[in-house]
Design an enzyme around this catalytic site. Structure first.
Site, PDB file in Angstrom:
ATOM      1  N   ARG A  88      30.354  80.524   3.503  1.00  0.00           N
ATOM      2  CA  ARG A  88      30.294  80.465   2.032  1.00  0.00           C
ATOM      3  C   ARG A  88      31.398  79.546   1.489  1.00  0.00           C
ATOM      4  O   ARG A  88      31.225  78.875   0.481  1.00  0.00           O
ATOM      5  CB  ARG A  88      30.439  81.874   1.444  1.00  0.00           C
ATOM      6  CG  ARG A  88      29.284  82.811   1.818  1.00  0.00           C
ATOM      7  CD  ARG A  88      29.567  84.222   1.323  1.00  0.00           C
ATOM      8  NE  ARG A  88      28.498  85.162   1.578  1.00  0.00           N
ATOM      9  CZ  ARG A  88      28.391  85.919   2.670  1.00  0.00           C
ATOM     10  NH1 ARG A  88      29.304  85.828   3.624  1.00  0.00           N
ATOM     11  NH2 ARG A  88      27.392  86.771   2.815  1.00  0.00           N
ATOM     12  N   ASP A 148      26.643  93.686  -0.390  1.00  0.00           N
ATOM     13  CA  ASP A 148      27.144  94.006   0.953  1.00  0.00           C
ATOM     14  C   ASP A 148      27.012  95.504   1.236  1.00  0.00           C
ATOM     15  O   ASP A 148      26.694  95.908   2.358  1.00  0.00           O
ATOM     16  CB  ASP A 148      28.611  93.559   1.093  1.00  0.00           C
ATOM     17  CG  ASP A 148      28.758  92.062   0.879  1.00  0.00           C
ATOM     18  OD1 ASP A 148      27.781  91.323   1.144  1.00  0.00           O
ATOM     19  OD2 ASP A 148      29.837  91.623   0.429  1.00  0.00           O
ATOM     20  N   ARG A 151      23.465  96.301   2.072  1.00  0.00           N
ATOM     21  CA  ARG A 151      23.186  95.879   3.453  1.00  0.00           C
ATOM     22  C   ARG A 151      23.801  96.873   4.445  1.00  0.00           C
ATOM     23  O   ARG A 151      23.226  97.168   5.498  1.00  0.00           O
ATOM     24  CB  ARG A 151      23.722  94.465   3.680  1.00  0.00           C
ATOM     25  CG  ARG A 151      22.874  93.426   2.969  1.00  0.00           C
ATOM     26  CD  ARG A 151      23.430  92.024   3.075  1.00  0.00           C
ATOM     27  NE  ARG A 151      22.484  91.068   2.532  1.00  0.00           N
ATOM     28  CZ  ARG A 151      22.796  89.822   2.161  1.00  0.00           C
ATOM     29  NH1 ARG A 151      24.059  89.399   2.263  1.00  0.00           N
ATOM     30  NH2 ARG A 151      21.869  89.017   1.690  1.00  0.00           N
ATOM     31  N   HIS A 175      34.025  88.610  -0.262  1.00  0.00           N
ATOM     32  CA  HIS A 175      32.598  88.462   0.063  1.00  0.00           C
ATOM     33  C   HIS A 175      32.437  87.311   1.058  1.00  0.00           C
ATOM     34  O   HIS A 175      32.000  86.221   0.709  1.00  0.00           O
ATOM     35  CB  HIS A 175      31.813  88.211  -1.233  1.00  0.00           C
ATOM     36  CG  HIS A 175      30.349  88.018  -1.016  1.00  0.00           C
ATOM     37  ND1 HIS A 175      29.541  88.972  -0.443  1.00  0.00           N
ATOM     38  CD2 HIS A 175      29.526  86.971  -1.276  1.00  0.00           C
ATOM     39  CE1 HIS A 175      28.304  88.522  -0.379  1.00  0.00           C
ATOM     40  NE2 HIS A 175      28.274  87.301  -0.868  1.00  0.00           N
TER      41      HIS A 175
END
Ligand code: NAI
Length: 306
Positions: A88, A148, A151, A175
Site C-alpha cells: 500500500r 481488517d 477479515r 493498515h
C-alpha cells in the site's frame, strides 16, 4: 444526510451502493476526475432503485465540487489501488497529491463535513487530510480497521467452523500487511475466548491470513478488493448518520492516547454524529504495546515521504 463519495471506482461505487441499499441517506454525490464516469455509475446505481427499493438519490459529477456543497459526510476513495505484489505504501507518490487536492476541494464546499479517508496508504492519507484541512481531529476518520476486523472475523469463523456473526474480534495498528495487529487475545466466540476452541498454532495462522487479507485478494483479483471495503465504509457512514455510537477500530489522529502523538493510526473509537466521539483506550499487554509502537514507527516512516 448528504454524502459525497470521491472516486467512483470499485470501492467508491460499492460504498455508494451499500449506502443506497440501507436507505438512510437522502443524497449521495459521486465525484470522479474521469469525464462522465461518475455520471455513468450514478445512473447505473439509480436504475437499481426500483429493484432494491431505495429512495436515496445518487448523482454523479466530473470534478464539480459545487454539487458536493453542504455534505455531512465525504468519503475519499480517489487514487490508484495496488496491483499484485505491491505494498500500500508504494501508492503514496500518486495518491498523496490526489488526496490533498480532494480534501481541500471538499472543505471549501462543506466546511463542517466529516471525512472518511479510504485511499492508500490510508493512515498516511488520513494524516495528510488533517494537515491539508483545518478540520478538528474528530472530523477525519481513516477506514482500515473496520475492514481488517471483518477479515479477521471471517478467518476466525472459518477456523472455528461457526458463523462469522458468532465471532467478535478487532484489528488495530497501521493498515498495512506488516502493521496491522489482530488482537487474538481478545477475540471471542459468543463471549468465550477463541483460545478455548482452537490451538495457538491455528490462531497464529488466522492472524497471518488476516494480515495478508488484502494482498490475497489483490493476487486473485488483479486489483484490490471492493465489496468488503465498500461495506465497511457504509457501516461507518451509517453510524454517523444514525448517531449510533458504534465502536470501530479506525485511523484517528492521536494526541497522547496509547502513548502516541501526531500520528493517525488504527485504534478503537466510538463513531457518532460528531465523527470520532471518543477514542477508546483498551488495556494492551506488553507484546501488543510493542507491536503498536512498531506499527506506529512504520506509519511515521511513510508520513515522512509526504
Ligand atoms: P479504482 O481505480 O477502481 O477507483 C479510483 C477512482 O478514483 C478512479 O475512478 C479514478 O478515476 C478516481 N480518481 C483518481 N484521481 C481522482 C481525483 N483527483 N479526483 C476524483 N477522482 C479521482 O480504485 P479502487 O479499487 O476503488 O481503490 C481506491 C483506493 O482505495 C485505492 O487507493 C485503494 O488502495 C484504496 N483502498 C483502501 C482500502 C482501505 O481499507 N482503506 C480498501 C480497498 C481499497
Amino acid at each position: 444526510m448528504k454524502v459525497t463519495v470521491v472516486g467512483a471506482g470499485a470501492v467508491g461505487a460499492s460504498c455508494a451502493e451499500y449506502i443506497a441499499i440501507k436507505n438512510f441517506a437522502e443524497e449521495v454525490v459521486l465525484v470522479d476526475i474521469k469525464e462522465g464516469f461518475a455520471e455513468g455509475k450514478a445512473m447505473d446505481l439509480m436504475q437499481c432503485a426500483s429493484l432494491n427499493g431505495f429512495d436515496t438519490k445518487i448523482t454523479g459529477v466530473t470534478n464539480d465540487y459545487s454539487k458536493t456543497a453542504d455534505s455531512d459526510v465525504a468519503v475519499i476513495t480517489s487514487g490508484i489501488p495496488r496491483k499484485p505484489g505491491m505494498t500500500r505504501e508504494e501508492l503514496i507518490s500518486t495518491n498523496a497529491g490526489i488526496v490533498k487536492q480532494v480534501a481541500e476541494n471538499l472543505i471549501k464546499n462543506s466546511p463542517n463535513v466529516t471525512i472518511i479517508v479510504v485511499s492508500n496508504p490510508m493512515d498516511t492519507m488520513a494524516y495528510l487530510a488533517h494537515k491539508a484541512t483545518s478540520l478538528p481531529k474528530n472530523k477525519i476518520i481513516g477506514m482500515g480497521g473496520a475492514l481488517d476486523s471483518a477479515r479477521f472475523k471471517y478467518r476466525l469463523a472459518e477456523a472455528l467452523g461457526c458463523p462469522a456473526s458468532d465471532v467478535d474480534g478487532m484489528v488495530i495498528g497501521g493498515h498495512s500487511d506488516t502493521g496491522m495487529i489482530p488482537l487474538t487475545r481478545l477475540a471471542t466466540r459468543n463471549s468465550v475466548p477463541v483460545s478455548k476452541f482452537i490451538s495457538n498454532d491455528k490462531l497464529e495462522n488466522v492472524k497471518e491470513e488476516t494480515k495478508v487479507g488484502g494482498a490475497t485478494l489483490t493476487k486473485l483479483l488483479g486489483t484490490s478488493a471492493w465489496y468488503a471495503p465498500g461495506a465497511a465504509v457504509s457501516a461507518m457512514v451509517h453510524a454517523i448518520a444514525n448517531d449510533s455510537k458504534k465502536m470501530f477500530p479506525c485511523s484517528c489522529l492521536l494526541d497522547g492516547e496509547y502513548g502516541l502523538k501526531d500520528i493517525s493510526i488504527g485504534v478503537p473509537a466510538i463513531i457518532g454524529r460528531n465523527g470520532i466521539e471518543e477514542i477508546v483506550e483498551i488495556e494492551l499487554d506488553d507484546a501488543e504495546k510493542a507491536k503498536l509502537n512498531e506499527s506506529a514507527e512504520a506509519v511515521r516512516k511513510t508520513n515522512g515521504l509526504l
